[in-house]
Design an enzyme around this catalytic site. Structure first.
Site, PDB file in Angstrom:
ATOM      1  N   GLY A  12      40.542  30.852  20.862  1.00 56.91           N
ATOM      2  CA  GLY A  12      41.394  31.055  19.743  1.00 56.91           C
ATOM      3  C   GLY A  12      40.415  31.175  18.499  1.00 56.91           C
ATOM      4  O   GLY A  12      40.861  31.028  17.377  1.00 56.91           O
ATOM      5  N   ARG A  66      53.305  45.295  34.834  1.00 57.82           N
ATOM      6  CA  ARG A  66      52.685  45.103  33.486  1.00 57.82           C
ATOM      7  C   ARG A  66      53.539  45.596  32.388  1.00 57.82           C
ATOM      8  O   ARG A  66      53.649  44.824  31.247  1.00 57.82           O
ATOM      9  CB  ARG A  66      51.359  45.925  33.613  1.00 57.82           C
ATOM     10  CG  ARG A  66      50.536  45.710  32.464  1.00 57.82           C
ATOM     11  CD  ARG A  66      49.211  46.766  32.441  1.00 57.82           C
ATOM     12  NE  ARG A  66      48.414  45.979  33.604  1.00 57.82           N
ATOM     13  CZ  ARG A  66      47.703  44.930  33.644  1.00 57.82           C
ATOM     14  NH1 ARG A  66      47.798  44.117  32.537  1.00 57.82           N
ATOM     15  NH2 ARG A  66      46.977  44.836  34.834  1.00 57.82           N
ATOM     16  N   ASN A 112      41.202  45.220  18.353  1.00 57.92           N
ATOM     17  CA  ASN A 112      40.665  44.321  19.161  1.00 57.92           C
ATOM     18  C   ASN A 112      39.270  43.892  18.757  1.00 57.92           C
ATOM     19  O   ASN A 112      38.538  44.589  18.320  1.00 57.92           O
ATOM     20  CB  ASN A 112      40.630  44.849  20.748  1.00 57.92           C
ATOM     21  CG  ASN A 112      40.022  44.115  21.799  1.00 57.92           C
ATOM     22  OD1 ASN A 112      40.303  42.869  21.778  1.00 57.92           O
ATOM     23  ND2 ASN A 112      39.349  44.557  22.460  1.00 57.92           N
ATOM     24  N   HIS A 114      35.390  43.297  20.449  1.00 58.07           N
ATOM     25  CA  HIS A 114      34.830  43.171  21.525  1.00 58.07           C
ATOM     26  C   HIS A 114      33.247  42.639  21.371  1.00 58.07           C
ATOM     27  O   HIS A 114      32.706  43.082  20.400  1.00 58.07           O
ATOM     28  CB  HIS A 114      34.872  44.576  22.298  1.00 58.07           C
ATOM     29  CG  HIS A 114      34.169  44.754  23.501  1.00 58.07           C
ATOM     30  ND1 HIS A 114      34.485  44.245  24.649  1.00 58.07           N
ATOM     31  CD2 HIS A 114      32.737  45.110  23.809  1.00 58.07           C
ATOM     32  CE1 HIS A 114      33.699  44.545  25.627  1.00 58.07           C
ATOM     33  NE2 HIS A 114      32.587  45.029  25.188  1.00 58.07           N
ATOM     34  N   SER A 141      32.072  44.700  18.152  1.00 55.44           N
ATOM     35  CA  SER A 141      32.841  45.923  17.400  1.00 55.44           C
ATOM     36  C   SER A 141      34.330  45.394  17.234  1.00 55.44           C
ATOM     37  O   SER A 141      34.852  45.070  18.324  1.00 55.44           O
ATOM     38  CB  SER A 141      32.937  46.802  18.448  1.00 55.44           C
ATOM     39  OG  SER A 141      31.403  47.176  18.745  1.00 55.44           O
ATOM     40  N   ASP A 150      38.357  49.435  26.141  1.00 58.13           N
ATOM     41  CA  ASP A 150      37.502  49.161  25.053  1.00 58.13           C
ATOM     42  C   ASP A 150      37.136  50.642  24.523  1.00 58.13           C
ATOM     43  O   ASP A 150      35.770  50.870  24.173  1.00 58.13           O
ATOM     44  CB  ASP A 150      36.357  48.286  25.178  1.00 58.13           C
ATOM     45  CG  ASP A 150      36.600  46.868  25.787  1.00 58.13           C
ATOM     46  OD1 ASP A 150      37.518  46.433  25.115  1.00 58.13           O
ATOM     47  OD2 ASP A 150      35.950  46.567  26.602  1.00 58.13           O
TER      48      ASP A 150
HETATM   49  C1  GRF Z   1      35.229  36.842  22.070  1.00 57.69           C
HETATM   50  O1  GRF Z   1      34.073  36.678  22.284  1.00 57.69           O
HETATM   51  C2  GRF Z   1      36.030  37.927  21.727  1.00 57.69           C
HETATM   52  O2  GRF Z   1      34.920  38.733  21.447  1.00 57.69           O
HETATM   53  C3  GRF Z   1      36.448  38.453  23.034  1.00 57.69           C
HETATM   54  O3  GRF Z   1      36.818  37.240  23.732  1.00 57.69           O
HETATM   55  C4  GRF Z   1      36.198  36.099  23.051  1.00 57.69           C
HETATM   56  C5  GRF Z   1      37.431  35.526  22.607  1.00 57.69           C
HETATM   57  O4  GRF Z   1      37.093  34.217  21.841  1.00 57.69           O
HETATM   58  N1  GRF Z   1      37.222  39.445  23.213  1.00 57.69           N
HETATM   59  P1  GRF Z   1      38.100  33.369  20.810  1.00 57.69           P
HETATM   60  O5  GRF Z   1      39.244  32.944  21.796  1.00 57.69           O
HETATM   61  O6  GRF Z   1      38.571  34.301  19.799  1.00 57.69           O
HETATM   62  O7  GRF Z   1      37.467  32.166  20.722  1.00 57.69           O
END
Ligand code: GRF
Length: 205
Positions: A12, A66, A112, A114, A141, A150
């Site tokens: 988080g 889902r 999101n 990534h 990104s 993605d």
């Molecule tokens: C991050 O590296 C994000 O880019 C990817 O998952 C990870 C999540 O980390 N989608 P956090 O839970 O926000 O610390």
């Protein structure tokens, strides 16, 4: 003001960077709800500490499809005002693929982060993929979520140089620092209605 729902599965830290930016009154959005698919996600404690409501919709052992799982998410989002008209949904380390129905319902309202420069290294373990490929730069990104993996229009990217001595851990750490900068910034742009989508491109005003 828009209502924000954040979906997490673990640490988080991106959620925390967004919530802290909102607290500092940098982003005009109401942090309505944090939802985790895992009851032990560390991010839940952080959200609580920051005074944001949390809910767990456990995915492990969930018997339905889902789409049925996502319906539960949507009903919690809706309950907290995160609707397709008045809401924004941020995926922040949410380790589930969301259904096409969810994406369609919240069209261009789910974003999101990534940890790579898309379209390079989509999917899991992107930092490892970048190292193994031998990329000299990578990064992160923030993008809109569409039905693909993605693949939605990019909102902001940040570049990180790959060092010859980098390990997955060191590179991930440097990328994460940038994630914490660009994710709140993207939420801010969205909240201030400064993002327009034109085909695959976003136009930031
Ligand atoms: C991050 O590296 C994000 O880019 C990817 O998952 C990870 C999540 O980390 N989608 P956090 O839970 O926000 O610390």
């Amino acid at each position: 003001m828009l209502n924000l729902g954040i979906l997490i599965s673990g640490r988080g830290s991106n959620m925390e960077s967004i919530l802290k930016a909102i607290k500092k009154k940098k982003i005009p959005i109401n942090p309505a709800i944090v939802i985790s698919n895992k009851p032990d996600a560390r991010g839940l404690k952080i959200a609580e500490k920051l005074g944001v409501k949390i809910e767990v919709i456990e995915s492990k052992g969930f018997k339905g499809s889902r789409e049925e799982y996502d319906k539960k998410i949507i009903s919690v989002l809706t309950k907290h005002g995160v609707t397709p008209k008045k809401g924004l949904v941020c995926l922040a380390g949410f380790m589930r693929i969301i259904s096409p129905e969810f994406v369609k319902k919240y069209k261009n309202r789910i974003i999101n982060i990534h940890p790579a420069l898309l379209p390079a290294f989509p999917g899991l373990n992107s930092q490892k993929q970048a190292l193994e490929y031998g990329a000299k730069v990578s990064g992160c990104s923030v993008h809109f979520v569409d039905a693909g993996m993605d693949t939605g229009p990019v909102i902001i990217q940040a570049v990180v140089k790959v060092d010859e001595k980098d390990t997955e851990e060191t590179l991930s750490k440097r990328i994460l620092k940038k994630e914490h900068m660009i994710y709140p910034e993207a939420v801010n742009l969205f909240a201030r209605k400064k993002i327009k989508i034109s085909g695959r491109r976003t136009i930031i005003s």
